[in-house]
Write an enzyme that holds these catalytic residues in place. Structure first.
Site, mmCIF file in Angstrom:
data_model
loop_
_atom_site.group_PDB
_atom_site.id
_atom_site.type_symbol
_atom_site.label_atom_id
_atom_site.label_comp_id
_atom_site.label_asym_id
_atom_site.label_seq_id
_atom_site.Cartn_x
_atom_site.Cartn_y
_atom_site.Cartn_z
ATOM 1 N N CYS A 185 36.181 38.943 -10.263
ATOM 2 C CA CYS A 185 35.542 39.863 -9.313
ATOM 3 C C CYS A 185 35.515 41.270 -9.901
ATOM 4 O O CYS A 185 34.727 42.098 -9.476
ATOM 5 C CB CYS A 185 36.246 39.839 -7.970
ATOM 6 S SG CYS A 185 37.798 40.724 -7.924
ATOM 7 N N CYS A 235 48.515 55.255 -7.826
ATOM 8 C CA CYS A 235 48.708 55.250 -6.369
ATOM 9 C C CYS A 235 50.087 55.790 -6.009
ATOM 10 O O CYS A 235 50.332 56.152 -4.863
ATOM 11 C CB CYS A 235 48.516 53.851 -5.802
ATOM 12 S SG CYS A 235 49.790 52.686 -6.283
ATOM 13 N N GLU A 258 37.529 26.003 -4.891
ATOM 14 C CA GLU A 258 38.845 25.731 -4.326
ATOM 15 C C GLU A 258 39.456 24.411 -4.746
ATOM 16 O O GLU A 258 40.647 24.231 -4.671
ATOM 17 C CB GLU A 258 38.803 25.820 -2.810
ATOM 18 C CG GLU A 258 37.981 24.771 -2.092
ATOM 19 C CD GLU A 258 36.622 25.297 -1.710
ATOM 20 O OE1 GLU A 258 35.743 25.242 -2.582
ATOM 21 O OE2 GLU A 258 36.440 25.740 -0.588
#
Ligand code: FES
Length: 1109
Positions: A89, A49, A1049
């Site tokens: 993820c 990036c 959580e």
């Protein structure tokens, strides 16, 4: 930049884009170059990036696609990472693969230190569960019989045409920091020690300076305002010389304070370029050190950095020359030149140190209003560094035996302890759980996945970069990009919006405002601001620069001027907020959005466009990080893009840059608490009055259960939501329980301090016992809480540790106290197709956030191998009224719905099976079946009768300086590999909340922390050295599916044990100095707050000095 070249020009999407500023490592690729000096090919990881394509001359680039893909083969690194559950993820996983791949290309058998260093330059997605795994997997700790070794012959070959001689350099100006480090590491052992002091200081500094990807890109002579340059230049400013190459020849210039101050005669001239830098040998009587203090251990800009050098008269401790330079104090490096001059001729002793501290504080003046905040802390660091240098030199002098005479007495043990290097050890993890067949289901068939550590369904695709996130979807014909115009003042009234200038900009198609919304413009929060604008960052219109005329109104920014306990944090979600709206015929609209609630997106978009729900198709394949932060905010983004698509008639794509994301999408709820507590001498709390204040921002948002959760494992509460002119917040990880829990534990610590009792005794005497009623009259059994507590107390030999240790219990409610969120009918929450070939397609309302919901959904009910089952995207076309995937209820709600469907299907298949008992699944399934469901059994909670939650989760964590033990009551886990990952990840995320993540606003309400350079989340180096997770054995939960308990959580709060362990250590330090013990540190307990809370001689010196000014 290289990253965009991949996506736009060569259509490679395996390299992800998380922050755009080199802070997360998601975009890591390998850059290979030929070194003409060593005649070797060097491979380095780099952030694509930030990598300009023009700087790639002579280099080869390798992306994750080249390393391996599902077709034709995956690389053994990818295989290990996936099969050992090293991803969650998966968004940052390709970057992780590339970091390790580059390392292995240079070092076939890297040491553990090298592996950790390779991963240091990366942030994991918050809650990225496999902090331990990332290290262990690559270190070859996995079963080597199970995985093939790396085969170097199959690796990409460096293009021979790139093997050419480059330029001859001393230390070339283009030599990157990693190269320089490698050169020095080779050179130092070959040189006399006295010559290498400067190099050793350099190497020491490079250990924590940036991450490996940045070190591979940044050159030491990059720019005077970059910390790397500041740090390097402070080693010995008199001796370093820059060589400039003007058009008419070469010249040398001293790298001294005049150069750093930008004095004209000592600076670069037009058309000059830096060719090289000379860092000469140190001398026998030289001492050189470099220091830096940053927010976090690795990969963080320093708050203050410093380089110091002293030269003694031979054989004495008399100062001949002294240089002290500081970075991080002003806009460039500052030299304490006058102080140094005054100290020349002095002897190196305590009197000199006192004088030096006073002179430096005088000369390097930092006014209270100085930019960069932390003024008192930074001033403390000035003298702390000096003190450390003083001790280092003293120790060095003591070691120097000259003509049989020692120059200084040996340092006391206490002073020697200050010289110890803070080295983190190698993190090691232990995970203990019961396998399913040993407990609930003896004789469990081998194809039944429940209770087994099955690999994440998308694990391989995570590691190869082939998992498709919304950012990876290719543009469609005529697609438009959308940019947001946001408010820049905290409380204003829009008088007019003039888009004419913007519309003249080439390429601009339209400007969309609230007037273009045909229906409802958001609900609690407006999608487009209409009249008043109530916080900085509120969205006014979409597309490009427009003129906005404001009328200023009085802003309210804080909930209290004086605070005693404050959270001021924001989450980081790695994948940015992405959204793609795509128009179809018949007013249909496809919406692809990164959300935790597809049904709400459908509802909001339909309302905004005045359409029926059946025209809006919301699709969600997988989300790159969410954790509660993508529940409500994406709804507004969906409306914004949908309105634009509706108005222009084109597909519209928009993604928030990291800084806009941090500005707009809110953060943790800042929390302020006051309490009064009445207690007995034995620590028993008899009465407590807790007053809680939540900074709710400018609109109604997602805090809900703080009042019910605050009791944690004890008692009672009054809550206040404060409306302010700041962006509203999100439900990130546990709603507000982490804040409230910390508040109540702070009260427990205060009671323990007042009664002079051990903290754990006060906790024990106040904890719920046996079957009990909560403060809101919900009955529950605390037996498992106590089991966790006692087990955890046993683990680290708790009672043998005297200080810097804390054990924290947790009782956390599952789900929501609105039962609506737990209610589904299987017909609208799941759809199961059995195809004629026997394969099964499952869709359900849960969203894959990386928590493995699809993997856990592989049901035992159909009694078929997992390979028959496929799960595809979550979509409103298959699930009509899905619920939030949040509150740790995603698996329970959706798994129950899928279970019901499967059981109904099996009932239909049962007679066929009985008729043909020797047949196979494929024989029985000769029809495509699709059934509707019966009603799902509601959970037993009943809010009106005092049952706010279906059940509670319990856990205990104990943290001390090198390790953490967690005992969790997860009951019968559906997939222990995934659940333990969730526990580890959530814990580390909690450590970030309580010790690192701090956000700042200007007095005008403008957010100042907008990216990874100013906002730090935990990295690999923050894993406890010994990290052990135990799942409580023999525990059941009759309410949830397969007797499991929702994970997520809850474990987050357990990170507070690190907060309280630090607090305990600070208390010990204060006790040694005879200071009062009734101090209350705020969260996050950052390095600054720890230092200031210790209230040591340096903070005292700075305060005293300031008071005399
Ligand atoms: S996207 Fe490049 S480092 Fe984060």
């Amino acid at each position: 930049m290289l990253k965009f070249f991949f996506f736009n020009a060569v259509h490679l999407s395996g390299t992800k884009y998380g922050c755009g500023v080199g802070g997360c490592g998601a975009c890591t690729v390998m850059i290979s170059t030929y070194d003409p000096v060593t005649k070797q090919i060097q491979h380095r990881p780099a952030n694509s990036c930030l990598f300009p394509i023009c700087s790639l001359h002579g280099a080869a680039v390798t992306t994750v696609e080249e390393v391996g893909s599902i077709k034709p083969r995956i690389h053994t690194i990818q295989e290990r990472l996936a099969k050992c559950n090293g991803s969650q993820c998966g968004f940052c996983t390709p970057g992780k693969v590339m970091s390790i791949y580059a390392l292995l290309r240079n070092h076939a058998e890297p040491s553990m230190e090298k592996i950790i260093a390779a991963l240091d330059g990366r942030f994991q997605t918050v809650n990225c569960k496999k902090y331990n795994k990332g290290i262990n997997i690559h270190s070859g700790l996995c079963n080597t019989e199970e995985f093939p070794p790396v085969d170097p012959t199959q690796e990409f070959i460096f293009p021979p045409e790139l093997i050419v001689g480059l330029i001859d350099f001393l230390i070339g100006a283009a030599c990157c920091l990693a190269q320089l480090r490698d050169i020095l590491m080779k050179a130092v052992p070959k040189l006399a020690e006295e010559k290498t002091k400067i190099y050793q200081a350099f190497l020491q500094h490079l250990r924590t300076l940036a991450g490996e990807q940045m070190r591979s890109m940044a050159v030491c002579i990059q720019h005077r305002n970059i910390e790397m340059f500041l740090s390097c230049s402070t080693f010995d400013y008199r001796l370093n010389r820059l060589q400039f190459s003007p058009t008419d020849g070469k010249r040398q210039i001293l790298l001294n304070d005049q150069f750093l101050a930008g004095c004209e005669h000592a600076d670069l001239k037009a058309k000059e370029v830096i060719v090289s830098v000379l860092i000469p040998y140190s001398m026998k009587d030289d001492f050189i050190s470099a220091f830096r203090q940053a927010e976090s251990q690795k990969n963080a800009l320093s708050i203050v950095n410093s380089g110091m050098r002293i030269l003694f008269s031979p054989g004495t401790d008399t100062i001949v020359d002294l240089s002290i330079l500081y970075g991080g104090i002003g806009s460039t490096i500052l030299s304490a030149r006058k102080s140094c001059e005054k100290l020349i001729g002095r002897q190196w002793n305590d009197q000199m140190l006192n004088e030096a501290c006073r002179l430096v504080l005088e000369e390097i003046f930092l006014p209270p209003s100085a930019l960069g905040r932390k003024v008192e802390y930074r001033r403390t660091l000035l003298v702390s560094f000096l003190f450390r240098f003083y001790l280092e030199v003293l120790h060095g002098l003591n070691q120097m035996v000259r003509t049989g005479q020692e120059l200084c007495a040996e340092l006391s043990q206490e002073k020697m302890s200050a010289l110890g290097m803070l080295q983190s050890g190698i993190a090691q993890g232990v995970q203990i759980y019961q396998l399913s067949q040993t407990i609930h289901t003896p004789g469990q068939p081998p194809q039944d996945p429940v209770g087994r550590p099955i690999m994440h369904q998308s694990g391989i695709k995570h590691t190869t970069g082939e998992e498709v996130y919304i950012d990876d979807i290719r543009p469609v014909d005529g697609e438009l990009s959308l940019a947001l115009v946001t408010n820049i003042k905290a409380h204003t009234k829009i008088m007019s919006i003039n888009a004419s200038e913007a519309l003249q900009v080439p390429g601009v198609v339209d400007v969309v405002t609230a007037r273009d919304v045909p229906g409802e413009n958001g609900k609690d929060e407006q999608a487009y601001a209409e009249d008043k604008v109530v916080c900085v960052g509120q969205i006014i219109c979409a597309v490009v620069a427009v003129k906005i005329v404001y009328e200023d109104l009085e802003p309210i920014l804080t909930i209290e001027v004086t605070i005693c306990l404050l959270f001021n944090n924001r989450f980081r979600i790695l994948e940015l907020e992405y959204l793609l709206d795509h128009r179809r015929e018949d007013k249909e609209m496809d919406v692809y959005v990164s959300t935790q609630h597809a049904t709400d997106v459908q509802e909001f978009v339909a309302s905004a466009l005045n359409l029926q729900y059946n025209k809006i198709m919301c699709h969600m394949k997988c989300v790159g990080g969410a954790f509660g932060g993508k529940i409500t905010k994406p709804l507004l983004f969906a409306v914004i893009a949908a309105v634009a698509a509706n108005k222009t008639g084109h597909a519209v794509c928009f993604a928030l840059e990291r800084n806009m994301d941090m500005l707009i999408t809110g953060r943790w709820h800042p929390f302020f608490g006051k309490y009064k507590v009445g207690f007995m001498n034995d620590g028993r709390i008899r009465a407590a009055d807790f007053q809680c204040y939540i900074n709710g921002g400018c609109t109604k948002d997602e805090f809900e259960s703080v009042i019910l959760d605050i009791e944690n494992s004890y008692l009672k509460v009054q809550g206040h939501a404060c409306k302010t002119n700041l962006p509203s917040n999100t439900a990130f990880r546990g709603f507000e329980f982490p804040q409230a829990g910390l508040f109540v534990e702070t009260c427990i610590v205060a009671v323990a301090t007042q009664t002079d009792l051990p903290h754990e005794k006060v906790r024990e005497i106040n904890m719920y016992k046996r079957v009990n009623l909560t403060s809101f009259k919900e009955k529950f059994d605390a037996e498992n809480l106590w089991k966790c507590w006692e087990e955890c107390l046993d683990k680290p030999d708790y009672y043998s540790k005297k200080k810097g240790i804390a054990i924290i219990p947790m009782k956390f409610s599952v789900g929501f106290n609105a039962t609506y969120f737990h209610q589904v009918t299987s017909s609208n929450q799941s759809l199961v197709h059995i195809y004629i070939d026997g394969s099964v397609l499952v869709t359900h309302g849960g969203i894959e956030l990386g928590q493995g919901i699809h993997t856990k959904m592989s049901h035992r009910e159909l009694k078929i191998p997992l390979s028959y089952i496929h799960l595809c995207e979550t979509s409103t076309t298959t699930v009509t009224s899905g619920k939030y995937t949040a509150g740790s209820t995603g698996t329970e709600i959706n798994a129950r719905a899928v279970q019901d469907v499967c059981q109904i299907l099996w009932k239909h298949l049962d007679p066929i099976q009985r008729d043909n008992p020797n047949g196979k699944w494929e024989d029985w399934v000769n029809l495509s079946l699709c059934f509707l469901l019966l009603n799902y059994d509601k959970p037993t909670s009943d809010t009106e009768k005092g049952h706010a939650f279906p059940y509670f989760r319990f856990g205990v964590s104990c943290s001390e300086n090198i390790g953490t033990d967690i005992v969790m009551d997860a009951c019968f886990t559906i997939n222990p590999a995934i659940d333990i990952g969730q526990i580890e990840g959530a814990f580390i995320q909690g450590v970030g909340l309580y010790t690192l993540e701090e956000i700042f606003f200007s007095p005008e309400g403008e957010q100042l922390t907008l990216g990874p350079d100013t906002y730090k989340i935990p990295a690999i180096c923050d894993i406890p050295e010994q990290f052990c997770v135990y799942l409580l054995p023999n525990s059941c939960n009759s309410i949830a599916i397969y007797s499991s308990k929702g994970v997520g959580e809850a474990r987050f709060f357990l990170g507070s044990s690190v907060f309280f362990a630090i607090q305990d250590a600070v208390a010990a330090a204060r006790k040694e100095r005879g200071l009062p013990m009734d101090f209350t540190p705020n969260s996050p307990l950052t390095v600054e707050r720890i230092c200031m809370a210790c209230d040591d001689v340096f903070t005292e010196m700075v305060r005293l000095f300031s008071s005399l000014l």
